[in-house]
Each structure stands twice: as structure tokens, then as C-alpha cells.
Design a protein around this motif. Sequence first.
Motif, PDB file in Angstrom:
ATOM      1  N   SER A 109      -3.829  17.005  -2.852  1.00  0.00           N
ATOM      2  CA  SER A 109      -3.627  15.688  -1.542  1.00  0.00           C
ATOM      3  C   SER A 109      -4.759  14.418  -1.588  1.00  0.00           C
ATOM      4  N   ALA A 152      -4.238   4.791  -2.053  1.00  0.00           N
ATOM      5  CA  ALA A 152      -4.422   3.943  -0.968  1.00  0.00           C
ATOM      6  C   ALA A 152      -5.276   2.738  -1.033  1.00  0.00           C
ATOM      7  N   THR A 197      -5.380  14.907   5.198  1.00  0.00           N
ATOM      8  CA  THR A 197      -5.383  15.776   6.370  1.00  0.00           C
ATOM      9  C   THR A 197      -3.997  16.352   6.762  1.00  0.00           C
ATOM     10  N   LEU A 198      -2.970  15.510   6.485  1.00  0.00           N
ATOM     11  CA  LEU A 198      -1.681  15.778   6.672  1.00  0.00           C
ATOM     12  C   LEU A 198      -1.167  17.058   5.922  1.00  0.00           C
ATOM     13  N   SER A 199      -1.498  16.824   4.669  1.00  0.00           N
ATOM     14  CA  SER A 199      -0.864  17.995   3.798  1.00  0.00           C
ATOM     15  C   SER A 199      -1.831  19.264   4.029  1.00  0.00           C
ATOM     16  N   THR A 200      -3.260  18.956   4.201  1.00  0.00           N
ATOM     17  CA  THR A 200      -3.772  20.413   4.485  1.00  0.00           C
ATOM     18  C   THR A 200      -3.767  21.163   5.649  1.00  0.00           C
ATOM     19  N   MET A 220      -3.772  12.360  -4.713  1.00  0.00           N
ATOM     20  CA  MET A 220      -2.852  11.596  -4.298  1.00  0.00           C
ATOM     21  C   MET A 220      -3.141  10.383  -3.397  1.00  0.00           C
ATOM     22  N   GLY A 221      -3.902  10.767  -2.161  1.00  0.00           N
ATOM     23  CA  GLY A 221      -4.615   9.692  -1.321  1.00  0.00           C
ATOM     24  C   GLY A 221      -5.337   8.612  -2.086  1.00  0.00           C
ATOM     25  N   LEU A 225      -7.714   9.744   3.466  1.00  0.00           N
ATOM     26  CA  LEU A 225      -8.020  10.984   4.232  1.00  0.00           C
ATOM     27  C   LEU A 225      -6.733  11.439   5.310  1.00  0.00           C
ATOM     28  N   LEU A 226      -6.076  10.354   5.804  1.00  0.00           N
ATOM     29  CA  LEU A 226      -4.936  10.615   6.570  1.00  0.00           C
ATOM     30  C   LEU A 226      -3.817  11.450   5.865  1.00  0.00           C
ATOM     31  N   GLY A 227      -3.681  11.193   4.633  1.00  0.00           N
ATOM     32  CA  GLY A 227      -2.872  11.965   3.711  1.00  0.00           C
ATOM     33  C   GLY A 227      -3.359  13.441   3.135  1.00  0.00           C
ATOM     34  N   ALA A 235       0.221   4.408  -0.047  1.00  0.00           N
ATOM     35  CA  ALA A 235      -0.398   5.423   0.808  1.00  0.00           C
ATOM     36  C   ALA A 235       0.564   5.350   1.905  1.00  0.00           C
ATOM     37  N   SER A 284       3.406  18.844   3.546  1.00  0.00           N
ATOM     38  CA  SER A 284       2.222  19.043   2.592  1.00  0.00           C
ATOM     39  C   SER A 284       2.552  18.661   1.289  1.00  0.00           C
ATOM     40  N   TRP A 329       2.434  15.400  -0.541  1.00  0.00           N
ATOM     41  CA  TRP A 329       1.212  14.843  -0.995  1.00  0.00           C
ATOM     42  C   TRP A 329       0.252  15.681  -1.824  1.00  0.00           C
ATOM     43  N   PHE A 330       0.564  16.814  -2.327  1.00  0.00           N
ATOM     44  CA  PHE A 330      -0.362  17.661  -3.123  1.00  0.00           C
ATOM     45  C   PHE A 330       0.441  17.890  -4.298  1.00  0.00           C
ATOM     46  N   ASN A 353       0.887  -1.178   0.153  1.00  0.00           N
ATOM     47  CA  ASN A 353      -0.035  -0.083  -0.007  1.00  0.00           C
ATOM     48  C   ASN A 353       0.855   1.142  -0.030  1.00  0.00           C
ATOM     49  N   ALA A 403      -9.988   5.875   4.622  1.00  0.00           N
ATOM     50  CA  ALA A 403      -9.309   6.313   5.908  1.00  0.00           C
ATOM     51  C   ALA A 403      -7.729   6.713   5.848  1.00  0.00           C
ATOM     52  N   ILE A 404      -7.135   5.766   4.702  1.00  0.00           N
ATOM     53  CA  ILE A 404      -5.741   6.252   4.588  1.00  0.00           C
ATOM     54  C   ILE A 404      -5.552   7.351   3.590  1.00  0.00           C
ATOM     55  N   LEU A 414       2.873   7.880   3.877  1.00  0.00           N
ATOM     56  CA  LEU A 414       2.782   8.481   5.177  1.00  0.00           C
ATOM     57  C   LEU A 414       3.954   8.602   6.030  1.00  0.00           C
ATOM     58  N   LEU A 441     -14.584   4.786   7.760  1.00  0.00           N
ATOM     59  CA  LEU A 441     -13.495   4.570   6.588  1.00  0.00           C
ATOM     60  C   LEU A 441     -12.783   3.483   6.799  1.00  0.00           C
TER      61      LEU A 441
END
Lengths: 233, 233, 233, 233
Positions: free
Chosen positions: C36, C44, C56-59, C39-40, C52-54, A49, A172, A175-176, A47, C49-50, A53, D43
Motif C-alpha cells: 500500500s 499520489a 494508513t487505511l490499508s494497514t 500504491m500510495g 500516507l492516507l492510503g 490516489a 485494505s 491498496w496493497f 489525482n 500526505a495522500i 480513497l 506532508l
Amino acid sequence: MTDASLEPPLEPISISRRLVAELLGTALLLAIVIGSGIMGERLAGGNDAIALLGNTLSTGAGLVVLITVFGPLSGAHFNPAVTLVFAARRELSWSSATAYIAVQVIGAIAGAWVAHLMFGEQVLQLSQKLRDGPAQALSEAVATFGLVATILGSIRFKPEATPMMVGLYITSAYWFTASTSFANPAVTVARSLSNTFAGIAPSSAPAFIAAQLVGAALAALLFGWLLNETKRP
Amino acid sequence: MTDASLEPPLEPISISRRLVAELLGTALLLAIVIGSGIMGERLAGGNDAIALLGNTLSTGAGLVVLITVFGPLSGAHFNPAVTLVFAARRELSWSSATAYIAVQVIGAIAGAWVAHLMFGEQVLQLSQKLRDGPAQALSEAVATFGLVATILGSIRFKPEATPMMVGLYITSAYWFTASTSFANPAVTVARSLSNTFAGIAPSSAPAFIAAQLVGAALAALLFGWLLNETKRP
Amino acid sequence: MTDASLEPPLEPISISRRLVAELLGTALLLAIVIGSGIMGERLAGGNDAIALLGNTLSTGAGLVVLITVFGPLSGAHFNPAVTLVFAARRELSWSSATAYIAVQVIGAIAGAWVAHLMFGEQVLQLSQKLRDGPAQALSEAVATFGLVATILGSIRFKPEATPMMVGLYITSAYWFTASTSFANPAVTVARSLSNTFAGIAPSSAPAFIAAQLVGAALAALLFGWLLNETKRP
Amino acid sequence: MTDASLEPPLEPISISRRLVAELLGTALLLAIVIGSGIMGERLAGGNDAIALLGNTLSTGAGLVVLITVFGPLSGAHFNPAVTLVFAARRELSWSSATAYIAVQVIGAIAGAWVAHLMFGEQVLQLSQKLRDGPAQALSEAVATFGLVATILGSIRFKPEATPMMVGLYITSAYWFTASTSFANPAVTVARSLSNTFAGIAPSSAPAFIAAQLVGAALAALLFGWLLNETKRP
């Protein structure tokens, strides 16, 4: 001389110490980037992603530490694009800039090899991971634009927070951007020598580096204008 | 005496309080390292990268808190390698250093046992997880080199940020070293007594500890030189 | 003028620079949010959920940087709901507020398109992801209430930490609201133009925006009262 | 009065504002804890470690914000165990403490219900998740011991960092305790009313609360001794 700003001048520190700091810091940065990529890929069960992380967490946190520790010594550029921006702004002499870039590239390659040794990989490798096309190039231009904007803006408005801002920015940007934000020619060269998670095929590297320099130049120009009027007397 | 720096001297605080602080802090550190490893392994469904993410987050965040709270009391070494560096730099007497190391090892073992109790595991265990070979040893040397560099550099340039820097460094090092960065002889001893995610076979421990001491000594030497010239008058 | 607070007035900076800052900052914010998310989702393997983790971290990390860099220039609202709150509090003229909102929407859309280009997606898209119903609307009202409370409380008590507080708040709110906390009308418009992880069907957008404005207004009223008595003389 | 410390006295702020702050802050805390638990569970595709990562990130980040914003108003206890410690230390009157605890419990329950509404869940629920046995009780005692130690140590040595320290501590404790560190009687009551990821069966709650009070009392005693001698004249 006690804040961790990237801003030169740092004259009281001898050029030999500055170059050792720049070399060691860039080597540790690459050990972090490539090492955590290998760790992520080995453990994540396919995986990507989850691997990213771990790679992100390690790189972002590591950058904050490296810039805090080496910033007061060498400016903690670790990045030819950043060094060129400071030289163009006449905050670093061109001769120092040339020496900085040389040790950054040497340090980066050494750091990649240290990562390989720590993970029991063959030291000498060439990446086979193609990262080509206009979307990747645009990603690198945006990534480096943002990095230089982050550095110039932080130094201007909150210099003591520059290490944290650079670490958060790269967190950031992994990921973006579609390229996971190399944003650094020395890093790009070293990652071309690692056929692991963080690698890039040597044939893909020149376009990455060109895009990085374009992004850096655009940020230097735009933020030169944006930040100018706010100067305090 | 109100900043959270690791830097001695801490004379106004009695040695008994300092030793209790060092013992309690090291115990909590091990409860965190081993406890979060168990939690990660139990919940992650076999994906070690996900387990390591939880383990990393918990250890990094916990370290910042522990060093902030115990730093002004004992220096918050929690680590014989760090204590030896301070003793070698004559910032701690050798008799205090000996006592520090003793309570660090006792605290570390107690913390491992508390983790076992919290997770309903048998208290007394021996790890069966072999971590042998030169790549693992190099990883521990690099990890401890980086830790000591982080501590000496932070104390020199940004002492109030030392707790955050150590937490961020370990966050990074859990991922960029193949050994997940023990970087601490007391931690290594205690983790040999836990047959869980964070464990290490007792037979693998001596090489880890030797490598840690080598890495610490190299960092102390190199940063002694690097940081020297920047002294303010 | 050197702290990164969101608090106006920022008179010494020309309105043209302020609007460029607001436009560029909002564009980068959307490039981060949507990029992001893509990318996630791509990496993923179907586990949201994975992804969204990426995301979230990026944002969260990106917001801290953007508000630090652009805050001293434009206030770094990037958000019509925030701009309206400042206008209602008479800390920004209504004419400036109108211009701010216009460039925020333009910047947000441009940022979405940059994200699409970086990831090799078609530029022009419309989201098909329905986010309807009272639970989603309540989520957006709570999310924006919390965001405005965070901004007003931080500016009041710890202005230099405002960028970090907003980044941490959004990090939290991506997970504790069922809508993943858009909390921003300009962001909502731009995300309706992206049929990716972060998208929202155009038909769902008006209720989101209405709920955001209600939440913002409630927070402005309640915190006007809560924070009033603590004024220093 | 402008730092975000938890330390009373806060006399210039009226008791009504303080109680509203305490109620609203505790409600938001529970919306965060329970809401992000639901989001994570929905999720994560059955992987509880991934769900807990989201739950942890949201709770830790949210706590930093809530304590920064509400700390200067009410002290931001959000926790009867913490309020009792301050009352026992005579830093809060027993009548204020009683009122604090009442609004904390009311706010916590309200916050749980808001989380249910945001996620379209039935408002009134009872958890069926048993969390029984000595390992769970020990976990809660350790968790609350650590929380009170974090608070008292931070206020003593670095009060402006208290919000960050509490957020980081809980981030760590969600993973290193087998109970995921409730560490708060009001939170325990409210989580017994949610049959979701973060829930606890009502029959398991009393032992949790008892263990929390024991842990808090031990920390108050030990740190009263540890921190005493370091007082500045």
C-alpha cells in the motif's frame, strides 16, 4: 438464522428468495464499485490516489452493509469464487452453486449499468483499460487468497464479524495489490463492461479470473488444514 | 428499550421527549452535513473529492453517534421517508408520523442555520446549485432504496448494529450516487436553504423528494417480501 | 479459543500450525504495509500526505482482519517485541518465543518480496531512506509503548476487541509519530529491504529496533502495575 | 468493572492508579492531536483539508483506543468539562474531580511537549493562531454540547460502545464545527502551547474554555431531562 454469517446452510429460506438476494446484492455491489469510481475520477482533479480513497471508502463501507443485510438470506457471496469454495466444501449443493453464479453475473452486469445510468453515462460500454502481465495476475491471486482466508477464518472464529472483516479486507486490498483487488470473477466481467475508473479491458479479464480461482483454491486448501485442528468437540 | 434499534414501539417514552429527540437529532444531523461541507470546501483548495472525503467522514461518523444516542428515545428516523415507511408498516401511528415529520423539517432547517452561524455565514440563504435531470433523480431513488433496505434488513437481522449500518451506508452512498445521496426529504428542504457545498437549488428539490419517496416505497415492498419468510416462529 | 484475543495459552493448537499462522500473518502484514505504500506513492502525484492516507487505511484495516483470523491460532503477534513481552510475562515459553521470532522475521521478508512482485518491482532491494536522530528514536519508543499498552489493556478489559484496538492504534500512530510508527523489529528488518515509500535504510534500523524494545519494556512495566489492582478475584 | 464505560464509580481502583491513568491518557491524547497535526501539515503540501483528514483519522482512532484502555481505570475523562459534568451529577466527588482536572492539565501539557520532541520541534512554544469571534465560540459550545450528549447517551443506552461513540463523534466534529472541535479545556490549554497546525493563540483560549463549559452545562441539563423518563425500574 439471525447472525450475518456467510455460512450455509440457509434451508428455511426459499431458493427464489436466496437468488433474488444474491442478484440484488451483487447488483448493488457493482453499483457501488463502479459508481464510486466514476465519482472519484470526476472530482479528484486527476489525482488517482484521491479517487481511489473515495472508491475504497465507498466499497468497504458498502460491503459491510450488503453482507449484513443479505448474509442471512443467501449467504451474501456475491462472488463465484466464494460460491465455488463453499460448493467444494459441500456447504452448498452444486446445483445451487450454479444458480448462484448465474445470478451473480447477471446482477453484476445490471449493477454496472445502474451506475452508468446514475452518472449519466452511456449504458453499454467496453473498458479499454489494459491490466495485463504477471504482476497483475499475482495481485489477483493474492487478493482472492486473502479474501477466502478472511471469510473462512472469520466464519470459524468470529462469524458475527464476517461482514465487517470482509469490508475491512477489501478496504485494505484495494491498496496493497497492484490490481486494486477485483478478487471476484463476476465483478471482473461487469467491470469489463465499464470504460470508467474501475474498468478492465475484456482482453485482460480471463487472466484475472484464472488467477482469482487459483488464489481461492490455495486459500481453501491451506485454511482447510490450518483451521482443522482447532475444531471444538 | 436499551438497544439502539430504530424499531418502534417506544411507548414508555413520552411523545414530548420523542419529538424533542427527533428535532434535536435532525438539527444535529444537518449541522453535520452542511457544516462539514463548508469546512471541506473552504480547506480543500478547489479539489471537490477532498472536500467530499471530509464531508463523508463527518456525516457517516456523526450518523452512527446520533442514531445510537437518539434511537432508543425516538427511533432516530430524522427522515420523513423513513417515518412514512414505519407508518405504512403500522409500526408508528399516522398521528405520530405527522408530528415526527413536522419536527424533522423544523429541526433540519434549524440545523442548517446553526451550521451557517458556526461558520460565520449569513443565516438565511437559498442554494443556487442546480441538481436536475433523470440521472440525479435515479440516484436519489437508488440512494433511498438502499437506505430503507439497510434499515429494514438491519432491524430484522442485527438490530443492535443498525446505527453502524446506517452510518456505513451513507458513507458509501455519498460516493456511489451521482447526487451524493440526500435520501431524505427533510434534509433536502434544509439543504435548499444553504448556498454552500451541500446545497441544492429549491427548484431541484421537488424531483429529489419525489424520487426519494419512490425509492423508499420500492424498498419497503421488496424487503417486505424478501424478509417475510425468514420470520422465526 | 474462539475469541480473537492475543492472549495465550493456545495449547490445543499444534506448534507447527501456530508457526505457519505466525509466518503467514506476518508475511501478509508486510505485503500490506509495503504494497500500500507503493500504491500510495505511485498514485499520489507527489503529495506524501495522500500517499500516507492510503497506506494508513490499508494497514489499519488489514491488521484488524489478520489479528481476527490468526489470533485464535497463534496469538497473532507478528512482532518480536510483542512476543518478548509475552515471554517475559511467562505467557509463552522462551523456546516458543524464539521460534515465533524466527518465523516472524522470515515471514516479514517474504511479505516484502511478495509486495515487490505484485507491483513489478525488483525483488531484492535495500532502502536508501535515512530515518536517523533522537526524534525518530523517541517516536519509535513512544509508538511501541503505545502498541504494547494497547495490547495489554485490551486483553485485560475487552479481549474480543483486541484486533480492532490494534488496528485503530496503528491507524493513529502512523500519523502522530514522526517515524510513522514501525513499532516492530521484524517489520523494521523487512522494510530495510524495500527502497519504496515504507522503506528504512539498513543503517537506521538498529536504533529503531533498540528504541522499540525500550518502549515495549516500559509499557510492560508500567501496565503491569496499572492493571494489577483491578484483577477480579 | 470490565466494560470500557466512562461511568463511575470505580472504587476498587486506587486513586493513585486512577490519577496516573488520567494523566497518561490525557498526555497520549495530546501527543496524538498535536503530533498528527504536525505530520499532516508537513506532508500535505499546503492543502489544509488533507492535513485535517490525517489529523482527524489519527485523533478519532486514538480516542477509541485510549478510552477502551483507560476507561475501566479512571473513567477516561481526559477533559475537565466532562469531569465537571460527572461531579455535578454526583458520580464523582468534588475532591476527586479537582485532582482529575489537575492531572488532566499537567498531562495535556506534557503530551504536547512529547509531540514537539517526536517531531524535532522546540519544546516550549506559544501558538500565534488566533481563533476569535462569536462563530468560533458558538462552534466550541456546539462541539462540547455534542460531546457531553454523546457520552451521557452512550453510557445510558450502550455503555460498552462509549469509546467508539466518542471517537466517532470527534471524527465528525473536527469537520462540522468551524473551530475543529477542541471541546476540552485541558486540550485548549495545551494547544495554546504549540505553534503548529493544532495550536490556538493563548489570547483566544479563555473564550474557547468558557464556551466549552456553557455547552457542557446545556447538554447536562437537557439530557438529564431527556434520558430521565427512560429509566428502567
